[in-house]
Structures are given as C-alpha cells and as structure tokens.
Write a protein that holds these residues in place. Sequence first.
Motif, PDB file in Angstrom:
ATOM      1  N   GLN A 140      10.844  38.484  56.742  1.00 14.99           N
ATOM      2  CA  GLN A 140      11.643  38.715  55.536  1.00 14.99           C
ATOM      3  C   GLN A 140      12.642  38.097  55.136  1.00 14.99           C
ATOM      4  N   GLY A 141      12.644  37.390  54.124  1.00 15.76           N
ATOM      5  CA  GLY A 141      13.545  36.237  53.661  1.00 15.76           C
ATOM      6  C   GLY A 141      13.256  34.999  53.891  1.00 15.76           C
ATOM      7  N   THR A 142      12.011  34.774  54.655  1.00 15.70           N
ATOM      8  CA  THR A 142      11.817  33.303  55.229  1.00 15.70           C
ATOM      9  C   THR A 142      10.941  32.674  53.863  1.00 15.70           C
ATOM     10  N   THR A 143      11.371  31.390  53.715  1.00 17.06           N
ATOM     11  CA  THR A 143      10.621  30.662  52.761  1.00 17.06           C
ATOM     12  C   THR A 143       9.684  29.686  53.767  1.00 17.06           C
ATOM     13  N   LEU A 144       8.192  29.908  53.374  1.00 14.33           N
ATOM     14  CA  LEU A 144       7.279  29.293  54.238  1.00 14.33           C
ATOM     15  C   LEU A 144       6.425  28.297  53.367  1.00 14.33           C
ATOM     16  N   LEU A 145       6.226  27.317  53.937  1.00 18.03           N
ATOM     17  CA  LEU A 145       5.316  26.278  53.374  1.00 18.03           C
ATOM     18  C   LEU A 145       3.724  26.289  54.065  1.00 18.03           C
ATOM     19  N   VAL A 146       2.752  26.651  53.410  1.00 18.59           N
ATOM     20  CA  VAL A 146       1.481  26.460  54.223  1.00 18.59           C
ATOM     21  C   VAL A 146       0.530  25.321  53.431  1.00 18.59           C
ATOM     22  N   HIS A 147       0.376  24.367  54.547  1.00 11.30           N
ATOM     23  CA  HIS A 147      -0.561  23.253  53.885  1.00 11.30           C
ATOM     24  C   HIS A 147      -2.060  23.805  54.023  1.00 11.30           C
ATOM     25  N   ALA A 148      -2.898  23.413  53.052  1.00 12.06           N
ATOM     26  CA  ALA A 148      -4.270  23.983  53.110  1.00 12.06           C
ATOM     27  C   ALA A 148      -4.305  25.327  52.948  1.00 12.06           C
ATOM     28  N   ALA A 149      -3.442  25.838  52.030  1.00 13.79           N
ATOM     29  CA  ALA A 149      -3.264  27.097  52.088  1.00 13.79           C
ATOM     30  C   ALA A 149      -4.495  28.043  51.529  1.00 13.79           C
ATOM     31  N   ALA A 161       2.292  36.733  55.480  1.00 12.64           N
ATOM     32  CA  ALA A 161       3.506  36.301  55.331  1.00 12.64           C
ATOM     33  C   ALA A 161       4.041  37.060  54.152  1.00 12.64           C
ATOM     34  N   ARG A 162       3.286  37.188  53.198  1.00 13.84           N
ATOM     35  CA  ARG A 162       3.706  37.947  52.013  1.00 13.84           C
ATOM     36  C   ARG A 162       3.724  39.527  52.123  1.00 13.84           C
ATOM     37  N   ALA A 163       3.087  39.965  53.389  1.00 15.06           N
ATOM     38  CA  ALA A 163       3.084  41.354  53.459  1.00 15.06           C
ATOM     39  C   ALA A 163       4.420  41.495  54.314  1.00 15.06           C
ATOM     40  N   TRP A 164       4.921  40.512  55.054  1.00 15.19           N
ATOM     41  CA  TRP A 164       5.927  40.690  55.774  1.00 15.19           C
ATOM     42  C   TRP A 164       7.351  40.203  55.263  1.00 15.19           C
ATOM     43  N   GLY A 165       7.178  40.212  53.918  1.00 14.86           N
ATOM     44  CA  GLY A 165       8.424  39.663  53.006  1.00 14.86           C
ATOM     45  C   GLY A 165       8.952  38.403  52.883  1.00 14.86           C
ATOM     46  N   ALA A 166       8.022  37.481  53.032  1.00 14.51           N
ATOM     47  CA  ALA A 166       8.318  36.029  53.229  1.00 14.51           C
ATOM     48  C   ALA A 166       7.789  35.509  51.624  1.00 14.51           C
ATOM     49  N   THR A 167       8.636  34.164  51.048  1.00 14.94           N
ATOM     50  CA  THR A 167       8.265  33.642  50.026  1.00 14.94           C
ATOM     51  C   THR A 167       7.527  32.682  50.467  1.00 14.94           C
ATOM     52  N   VAL A 168       6.017  32.235  49.999  1.00 17.02           N
ATOM     53  CA  VAL A 168       5.282  31.294  50.479  1.00 17.02           C
ATOM     54  C   VAL A 168       4.751  30.330  49.314  1.00 17.02           C
ATOM     55  N   ASP A 178      -5.240  28.826  41.263  1.00 11.08           N
ATOM     56  CA  ASP A 178      -5.243  30.179  40.599  1.00 11.08           C
ATOM     57  C   ASP A 178      -5.334  31.290  41.799  1.00 11.08           C
ATOM     58  N   ARG A 179      -6.355  30.588  42.963  1.00 12.40           N
ATOM     59  CA  ARG A 179      -6.462  31.534  44.009  1.00 12.40           C
ATOM     60  C   ARG A 179      -5.247  31.700  44.776  1.00 12.40           C
ATOM     61  N   LEU A 180      -4.438  31.046  44.957  1.00 10.75           N
ATOM     62  CA  LEU A 180      -3.029  31.126  45.564  1.00 10.75           C
ATOM     63  C   LEU A 180      -2.179  31.988  44.969  1.00 10.75           C
ATOM     64  N   ARG A 181      -2.215  31.812  43.505  1.00 14.42           N
ATOM     65  CA  ARG A 181      -1.555  32.851  42.822  1.00 14.42           C
ATOM     66  C   ARG A 181      -1.979  34.432  42.924  1.00 14.42           C
ATOM     67  N   GLN A 182      -3.379  34.464  43.054  1.00 12.75           N
ATOM     68  CA  GLN A 182      -3.844  35.681  43.277  1.00 12.75           C
ATOM     69  C   GLN A 182      -3.498  36.209  44.636  1.00 12.75           C
ATOM     70  N   LEU A 183      -3.222  35.432  45.303  1.00 10.32           N
ATOM     71  CA  LEU A 183      -2.734  36.089  46.970  1.00 10.32           C
ATOM     72  C   LEU A 183      -1.182  36.179  47.039  1.00 10.32           C
ATOM     73  N   GLY A 184      -0.426  35.617  45.885  1.00  7.61           N
ATOM     74  CA  GLY A 184       1.050  35.917  46.078  1.00  7.61           C
ATOM     75  C   GLY A 184       1.771  34.641  46.281  1.00  7.61           C
ATOM     76  N   ALA A 185       1.113  33.429  46.527  1.00  6.40           N
ATOM     77  CA  ALA A 185       1.672  32.127  46.825  1.00  6.40           C
ATOM     78  C   ALA A 185       2.027  31.584  45.776  1.00  6.40           C
ATOM     79  N   ILE A 186       3.083  30.611  45.649  1.00  7.72           N
ATOM     80  CA  ILE A 186       3.451  29.681  44.794  1.00  7.72           C
ATOM     81  C   ILE A 186       2.631  28.359  44.828  1.00  7.72           C
ATOM     82  N   PRO A 187       1.510  28.147  44.079  1.00  7.78           N
ATOM     83  CA  PRO A 187       0.874  26.776  44.566  1.00  7.78           C
ATOM     84  C   PRO A 187       1.602  25.760  44.047  1.00  7.78           C
ATOM     85  N   VAL A 188       1.367  24.567  44.903  1.00  7.85           N
ATOM     86  CA  VAL A 188       1.592  23.081  44.504  1.00  7.85           C
ATOM     87  C   VAL A 188       0.657  22.298  44.939  1.00  7.85           C
TER      88      VAL A 188
END
Length: 314
Positions: A140-149, A161-168, A178-188
């Motif tokens: 909860q509250g963690t900001t996580l960066l995932v490479h090759a998400a 991570a999203r289920a545990w309350g993290a920002t991804v 778009d796939r990452l947006r569907q899963l709740g991540a912020i894509p870059v």
Amino acid sequence: MAGVVQYTEFGGPEVLEFVEVATPEPGDGEVLLEVRAAGVNPIDAKLRAGLRASTPITTPRRVGSDASGVVAAVGPGVEGWAVGDEVIASGVRGAYATHAIVAASGLTRKPTAISWAQAAALGVPAGTAYQSLKSLGVGQGTTLLVHAASGAVGQAAVQFARAWGATVIGTAGPANQDRLRQLGAIPVEYGPGLAERVRAIAPQGVDRVLDAAGTDEAIAASLELVADPQQVGTIVRGADAPGWGIRAWSGGSATPLTAEEKAWRHEAVGVAAELAARGAFDIEIARSLPLEQAAEAHRLLAGGKVRGKIVLLP
C-alpha cells in the motif's frame, strides 16, 4: 503410452522432438498428471539452447515445468490428493507431455472458473512476479516501476501490485500501452529519455523497480530513479546484478532463492488462480498450439512479438 517433447542435444527449436514413451509411474510423494495444458516459458528455451547452466546431456531431456491437468495416479505417501482431482502443477519434470510426474508439494487446486490453458500459464510468471514483489516489499502506498510490464511476468506483477494498493508505472512499446491501462498501470514507452518520462509521471519519485526487460537502458534508468540500488530487483540480469548493487532472483543469479522466497512462488499460484476465478486477475493467452508443435512455440517465443502466454495442448 505417453507422448513427450524432448531433446538430445542443445540447439535451436529444431532439436525438440515429440516421441512416445512408456507411461511413467509415480513414486513416493508423487502423482501422475494427465496433462491438459502446458505453459511455455522463456527459461525452457534458454535451457534447450544451452544458454543457462545445466549438466551435460547423457539421456533425452524433457521440457517444461508448468502444467494443468487431472491426477491420474497417486504414489505412496501422498495425502490430500486423489485420482480425478483437477490441479495446477509447478516444478514438473517435463510438462510438455501427455502425462508427467509431479511432486505432490507442487500441486495447487484448479478453480473450475479458469480454463486449462489459463491454469497452465500461471506457474512461472505468477510465482516470479509475486515473490519478487514480496522480496521488494511492495505494498500500500508504494510507487512501483515495472520494466517489460506487458510480458507474462510483468502483467502478473502489475496486477499483484495494484491489488496490494501500489501505484504502478509500466514500460512497454506503443502497441501495448492500452493493455497496461486495462490492468491498472500507467504506461510509459521505453527508449531514450525513459527516466525523464517516468519522473514526469511520478515527480514524487519511484520506491521500487522490478526489471523484467534486462536491457542496459532499463537498469540505467532504474538506478537513476531510486536512491538505494537494493530497491531494484531483476529477474533477467542476475549474473550482472552484483556489479550494479541491485537484487536478483533467477535470471542467471548465483544467489539461490531462500526457503521463504520459494514458498512465496508456490503460494502465488493459488492466490492468482483464486483472483482469476473471481475476475480480478487476467491471464492473457497469446497462442494455443498442439503439443507436437513445441518447436513452433519456441520459434514464436524467440521472435519476441507475442504478448501473453503461449501454451501447448496435448
């Protein structure tokens, strides 16, 4: 008789062959699994190609560690499992098969709400992602960066991570944003200027990084974005990790998993399966191929253009 995929020399996908063998019998603490689907993982191809350390080949070597299926026979000393049970199997000795021997400790009950293919796709990706995030202390509250998400491990990591309350924040190519947006991540998008793009999204900073890409760019951006290299973990560049001071699990790492980390990897399968059964965890199946086309599955894997999991169906 049972059908299995095996190889007798290291090499490209063409060394894989489908042969018939006597149906194996389970020993102490083991069950015989009638395989309904087998998951194809990058480590399968690396072992086949001789890119990961293994013993010399003296007898035909079988392929794959993830499967789903039905318990067909139970060996001595097995408790809690019976013929006919529908299961997810991890740590299989040759999952690319019609029948395989599995340690009872590697079994997880399969929810009826998920398909055989989805169940077989969980083992390595879900286990790796779950354990890595637990080891990094993501919550909860963690900001996580995932490479090759958008890869199989990356998608699992995003969802846990999203289920545990993290920002991804997740890196991916243009086609997978778009796939990452569907899963709740912020894509870059990856590429030059990656660290600056991540900072624009998270000016407060990044707390943890999971590298499933293994590129020099991903490592360099990660070290630029976090204050402590120990908050960065890789599952791809394990052999190089000590030089950067980052953490590594698998990926050629010389440091073995702890007993707790191994337990997390097994635990992950049941957690992901139950979430998926409730519609809270999406398992993307890219392609389903007949077992006899294992070589083609490895060619598709090597092409790097497939998003989601490839599974083999006996």
